[in-house]
Design an enzyme around this catalytic site. Sequence first.
Site, short mmCIF file in Angstrom:
data_model
loop_
_atom_site.label_atom_id
_atom_site.label_comp_id
_atom_site.label_asym_id
_atom_site.label_seq_id
_atom_site.Cartn_x
_atom_site.Cartn_y
_atom_site.Cartn_z
N ASP A 194 -11.19 18.00 0.40
CA ASP A 194 -11.08 17.88 1.85
C ASP A 194 -9.66 18.27 2.27
O ASP A 194 -8.77 18.42 1.43
CB ASP A 194 -11.43 16.46 2.32
CG ASP A 194 -10.55 15.39 1.66
OD1 ASP A 194 -9.32 15.40 1.92
OD2 ASP A 194 -11.08 14.55 0.92
N LYS B 192 -5.99 -0.67 -8.37
CA LYS B 192 -6.87 0.32 -7.77
C LYS B 192 -6.88 1.58 -8.63
O LYS B 192 -6.11 1.72 -9.59
CB LYS B 192 -6.41 0.65 -6.35
CG LYS B 192 -6.60 -0.51 -5.37
CD LYS B 192 -8.06 -0.81 -5.14
CE LYS B 192 -8.27 -1.89 -4.11
NZ LYS B 192 -9.70 -2.15 -3.84
N ASP C 107 -5.47 8.29 -7.26
CA ASP C 107 -5.97 9.10 -6.15
C ASP C 107 -4.93 10.18 -5.86
O ASP C 107 -3.74 9.88 -5.72
CB ASP C 107 -6.19 8.21 -4.92
CG ASP C 107 -6.77 8.94 -3.72
OD1 ASP C 107 -6.57 10.17 -3.60
OD2 ASP C 107 -7.40 8.29 -2.88
N ARG D 186 -2.53 1.04 -4.58
CA ARG D 186 -2.43 -0.42 -4.56
C ARG D 186 -2.61 -0.95 -5.97
O ARG D 186 -3.15 -0.27 -6.84
CB ARG D 186 -3.51 -1.03 -3.64
CG ARG D 186 -3.27 -0.83 -2.16
CD ARG D 186 -4.41 -1.43 -1.34
NE ARG D 186 -5.61 -0.62 -1.40
CZ ARG D 186 -6.81 -1.04 -0.98
NH1 ARG D 186 -6.95 -2.25 -0.49
NH2 ARG D 186 -7.86 -0.24 -1.05
N HIS E 294 0.85 -1.19 0.00
CA HIS E 294 0.00 0.00 0.00
C HIS E 294 0.88 1.23 0.00
O HIS E 294 1.93 1.26 0.66
CB HIS E 294 -0.90 -0.04 1.24
CG HIS E 294 -1.88 1.08 1.35
ND1 HIS E 294 -1.51 2.35 1.77
CD2 HIS E 294 -3.21 1.14 1.10
CE1 HIS E 294 -2.58 3.13 1.78
NE2 HIS E 294 -3.62 2.43 1.38
N HIS F 156 -6.70 15.62 1.34
CA HIS F 156 -6.24 15.61 -0.06
C HIS F 156 -5.64 16.95 -0.46
O HIS F 156 -4.76 17.00 -1.33
CB HIS F 156 -7.39 15.23 -0.99
CG HIS F 156 -7.71 13.77 -0.97
ND1 HIS F 156 -8.66 13.23 -0.14
CD2 HIS F 156 -7.17 12.73 -1.67
CE1 HIS F 156 -8.71 11.91 -0.33
NE2 HIS F 156 -7.83 11.58 -1.25
N CYS G 146 -3.98 11.80 -3.28
CA CYS G 146 -3.14 11.75 -2.09
C CYS G 146 -1.86 10.97 -2.32
O CYS G 146 -0.84 11.22 -1.67
CB CYS G 146 -3.92 11.19 -0.90
SG CYS G 146 -4.24 9.42 -0.97
N TYR G 147 -1.89 10.02 -3.25
CA TYR G 147 -0.69 9.21 -3.51
C TYR G 147 0.37 9.98 -4.31
O TYR G 147 1.47 9.47 -4.52
CB TYR G 147 -1.07 7.90 -4.20
CG TYR G 147 -1.93 7.04 -3.31
CD1 TYR G 147 -1.43 6.52 -2.12
CD2 TYR G 147 -3.26 6.78 -3.63
CE1 TYR G 147 -2.23 5.76 -1.27
CE2 TYR G 147 -4.07 6.03 -2.79
CZ TYR G 147 -3.54 5.52 -1.61
OH TYR G 147 -4.33 4.79 -0.77
N ASP H 288 -9.35 13.78 -4.18
CA ASP H 288 -8.93 12.48 -4.69
C ASP H 288 -8.92 12.51 -6.22
O ASP H 288 -7.88 12.35 -6.87
CB ASP H 288 -9.90 11.44 -4.12
CG ASP H 288 -9.83 10.06 -4.77
OD1 ASP H 288 -9.20 9.91 -5.81
OD2 ASP H 288 -10.45 9.14 -4.23
#
Length: 484
Positions: free
Chosen positions: A380, A299, A302, A296, A241, A383, A304-305, A373
């Site tokens: 938010d 997936k 996103d 991941r 992850h 993020h 945040c990654y 995201d």
Amino acid sequence: MAHPRRSPHDSYETETTDQQAETETILLKHLPLNPGSPSPLQKDAHLQFLVRNLVQGLPSRYISQDASQPWLLYWTLQSFSVMGVAMDPNNKQKAIDTIMAWQHPHGGFGGGPGQAAHLLPTYAAVCALAIVGRPGPGGGWDQIDREKMYQFFMSVKQPDGAFLVAHHAEVDVRGTYCLLVTAHLLNMLTPELLEGVPAFIKSCQTYEGGFSSASQPYFSPEPEGPPTLLDFPRPPLGEAHGGYTFCSLASWIMLQPYLSMQEPSFQRPILNFKTLLRWLVQMQGSEVELGGFKGRTNKLVDGCYSWWVGGCFALLSSLGIVGSHGHDHDHEPATVHQEDEAWDDVDDSLWDRSALQRYILCAGQHPAGGLRDKPPKPADSYHTLYCLAGLSTAQHNIFLSSTRRDLFLLGWEGPHESPQDQLRQACFTKSLSWTEEEGTSHVLGSQNNRMNATHPVFNLTMTHTEGIMAHFYEQVLPPRTKKT
């Protein structure tokens, strides 16, 4: 501009393939006509979003985050810092007073007033204090009870080198990262605290190359028999992850001074950097996904990654991996041990910095302010920070400067004879040797899109990192000199 190719489809439709196809359709609508001229960063709108949350309070849907109050404040304050916005003294003091109300009487910080001490909000509270705090009465820094915090840290340490995130709670490598950052910033490192931690980090690496949240440390030969602590192997629990991987790798970087001090007979744990690098590279989305990162395998991308995965490449560079390293005139890159020795063919093109910036600018920004995201999700605080931090890491080349390291060693004040003194000197020196290579920043679009550089390990600006560490280590920092 022709639309990029869709992801391959094997004609076996599942919920996963449907979500992927739907996401690609949405992201294609945010594809810029000119890849070199993405949407500009709407700084004013993002600042208004953050200020509104800070001053007026958060929407009712944030009630589920009552135990994450330090995080909500840290995400907001660090977003200000990355965008180069300073707070006025009055609001700084309000923030300090709020943070200190979260300190637990038995050490550490909880998720809110009266809540149990927990490693994750402890990190968030200390990092928030690094941004707004100061020495002296009412400044927050000198009101941190470091003695009780250290006792709390040791009370959650496990025999295998892991840490419970709180009393009666679970083991999580994110807790290890939060503890190590806090101990670095506040000058609380000891060999006792770090014993066994490298082996735990190593045990969390999965077959894919990334890291999971924890590992299984015990084996019971009989159903009712006593558990035995495993030396090796300790099977990882869960899949690789992005968040766990960043925390594991950053922890590994922080542990290097401790590992270098061990006797030759010490069996040094070894990470598999080749599988790690392969996994990280595979997490970057294709052109149809605008180059964003996923957390991941199989997936969705996103925002945040952008930090949790994109931020790993600077960490690998400090170990001599991923090429295009920053350097100064006497820079000697770190060596990678044993099976990971040869990296001559590796260069910075393994990940696409421009594509990541394009994803954040074109898909990560919410029209009403804040970052997200991916569309059509709302913005938010979480993020917003990690998209901005990811934008920063894609723009700046940060490296460990041996020139700066030597200045710290030369100017070190205080004892350095005992192993603990040597450890604190080495960790202080390495933590503050991170330097931006001048003339190498790459900002996609206008200079208004430029972010401040952030510390690759701590996710604080260099200024805030230097300020709090100089205070707690009682050191005078050498000035940073710019080339003319």
